[in-house]
Write a protein that holds these residues in place. Sequence first.
Motif, PDB file in Angstrom:
ATOM      1  N   GLN A  83       0.825  -1.205   0.000  1.00  0.00           N
ATOM      2  CA  GLN A  83       0.000   0.000   0.000  1.00  0.00           C
ATOM      3  C   GLN A  83       0.863   1.261   0.000  1.00  0.00           C
ATOM      4  O   GLN A  83       0.552   2.240  -0.681  1.00  0.00           O
ATOM      5  CB  GLN A  83      -0.911   0.019   1.229  1.00  0.00           C
ATOM      6  CG  GLN A  83      -2.080  -0.955   1.171  1.00  0.00           C
ATOM      7  CD  GLN A  83      -2.924  -0.874   2.426  1.00  0.00           C
ATOM      8  OE1 GLN A  83      -2.542  -1.371   3.485  1.00  0.00           O
ATOM      9  NE2 GLN A  83      -4.067  -0.213   2.318  1.00  0.00           N
ATOM     10  N   LEU A  84       1.950   1.237   0.751  1.00  0.00           N
ATOM     11  CA  LEU A  84       2.842   2.395   0.801  1.00  0.00           C
ATOM     12  C   LEU A  84       3.523   2.600  -0.539  1.00  0.00           C
ATOM     13  O   LEU A  84       3.664   3.734  -1.020  1.00  0.00           O
ATOM     14  CB  LEU A  84       3.879   2.199   1.907  1.00  0.00           C
ATOM     15  CG  LEU A  84       3.331   2.059   3.328  1.00  0.00           C
ATOM     16  CD1 LEU A  84       4.456   1.749   4.304  1.00  0.00           C
ATOM     17  CD2 LEU A  84       2.588   3.316   3.764  1.00  0.00           C
ATOM     18  N   GLU A  85       3.943   1.506  -1.151  1.00  0.00           N
ATOM     19  CA  GLU A  85       4.622   1.589  -2.452  1.00  0.00           C
ATOM     20  C   GLU A  85       3.700   2.199  -3.507  1.00  0.00           C
ATOM     21  O   GLU A  85       4.161   2.903  -4.420  1.00  0.00           O
ATOM     22  CB  GLU A  85       5.067   0.192  -2.886  1.00  0.00           C
ATOM     23  CG  GLU A  85       5.880   0.143  -4.162  1.00  0.00           C
ATOM     24  CD  GLU A  85       7.241   0.812  -4.034  1.00  0.00           C
ATOM     25  OE1 GLU A  85       7.679   1.438  -5.018  1.00  0.00           O
ATOM     26  OE2 GLU A  85       7.859   0.727  -2.940  1.00  0.00           O
ATOM     27  N   ALA A  86       2.400   1.970  -3.360  1.00  0.00           N
ATOM     28  CA  ALA A  86       1.448   2.453  -4.359  1.00  0.00           C
ATOM     29  C   ALA A  86       1.273   3.967  -4.333  1.00  0.00           C
ATOM     30  O   ALA A  86       0.793   4.552  -5.315  1.00  0.00           O
ATOM     31  CB  ALA A  86       0.090   1.775  -4.151  1.00  0.00           C
ATOM     32  N   VAL A  87       1.666   4.633  -3.230  1.00  0.00           N
ATOM     33  CA  VAL A  87       1.416   6.076  -3.120  1.00  0.00           C
ATOM     34  C   VAL A  87       2.687   6.918  -3.099  1.00  0.00           C
ATOM     35  O   VAL A  87       2.616   8.142  -3.119  1.00  0.00           O
ATOM     36  CB  VAL A  87       0.577   6.408  -1.860  1.00  0.00           C
ATOM     37  CG1 VAL A  87      -0.766   5.714  -1.917  1.00  0.00           C
ATOM     38  CG2 VAL A  87       1.325   6.071  -0.579  1.00  0.00           C
TER      39      VAL A  87
END
Length: 402
Positions: free
Chosen positions: A157-161
């Motif tokens: 999820q962090l990588e996506a933003v």
Amino acid sequence: MKKCSDFVLGMDESVTLAAANRAKQLKSQGRDIIDLTLGQPDFKTPKNIGDQAICAIENGKASFYTQAGGLPELKQAVANYWQKFYGYAVDQKEIVITSGAKFALYAYFQAVLDPGDEVIIPAPCWVSYVDQVKMSRGKPVIVHATQAHDFKVTVDQLEAVITDKTKVLLLNSPSNPTGMIYTQEELTAIGNWAVAHDLLILADDIYCHLIYGDAQFSAISSLSPAIRQQTMVINGASKTYAMTGWRIGFAVGDSEIIAAMTKFVSQTTSNPAAISQYAAIEALNGDKTQVEVMRKEFEARLNTIYPLLCEIPGFEVIKPNGAFYLFPKVTQAMAMKGYHDVTDFTTAILEEAGVALVTGAGFGAPENIRLSYATDLESLLEAVSRIKNWINSSNQSSGSSN
């Protein structure tokens, strides 16, 4: 002439304080209101702490300004505490004492953010994070953690933003409002990801001593030297030592950032209240018997009211393992009572059942409500009973036309 700035006019009020203020208003009108809004221990500050504050007054120590960044004696107490609890040594130049942990967070954002810098904030999150980032010219980037995954975000999820403007990752464990705790394995993965992307980590550890059952607190700053180098830890006296009114927070981390925060403090609040600093020295150095008494009482309250809250129709509750909040999902209960907006639903519980809660909307969770169990068990039992009876009453309510 417009008297107030557009920025302040556009700022959101703290939903927690707004709910607490409304409860106080109704009480002043003679209404029987049970207030479960604030994250404030209902215990008195332990006597040994108060006695040292009185001693500081009688000896004239509390009468004068201290260093803007805090008394050296208090910084040393923080350093000693850090070695014992976090397991690594810190120097006084890596510590700043502030007027509450809330101001430590704000000073940090002011110290590190340039216009447009992005701060990743997992939600549900404490109500002031987002506005403090905005006040510091930054851009909050919200990553939503679901109840199905225990309100915790993943590296994916962090990588996506992440973008080229991302500068800070904020983590709050145990969490306000959910009470959930990241495991050591989860924090290691997140910390290593942040290091790989050269991100700063802001760890809000204010609830680190309020841990229940078999759960364990893991400090992300203690996991590796590389993670520690990127991490600023925010902590304070308020929750652990029942010292919310004393307003003592502290930040520990990179000396360059600490120096910048201290400069900011010097131009805003100046030093925290001297009397509060002397009290905090005793809190950190002195006897901890009452601290454990309070922790055990919070745990007993949780274990008592959690199963009762689960029995309320339409409430979906996961049991937290830290802090002193419960954060049930109430979409089914809202539908039963004819509501589509969680804030309206929370207001109805206050006005009609006499229980003051906090809307989850202010925490980035429009399907949830927050209640604090930092109050006496008798009040908690009565509050849960009132909510249950209200839910079970006729569905014809002020929200049925929504």
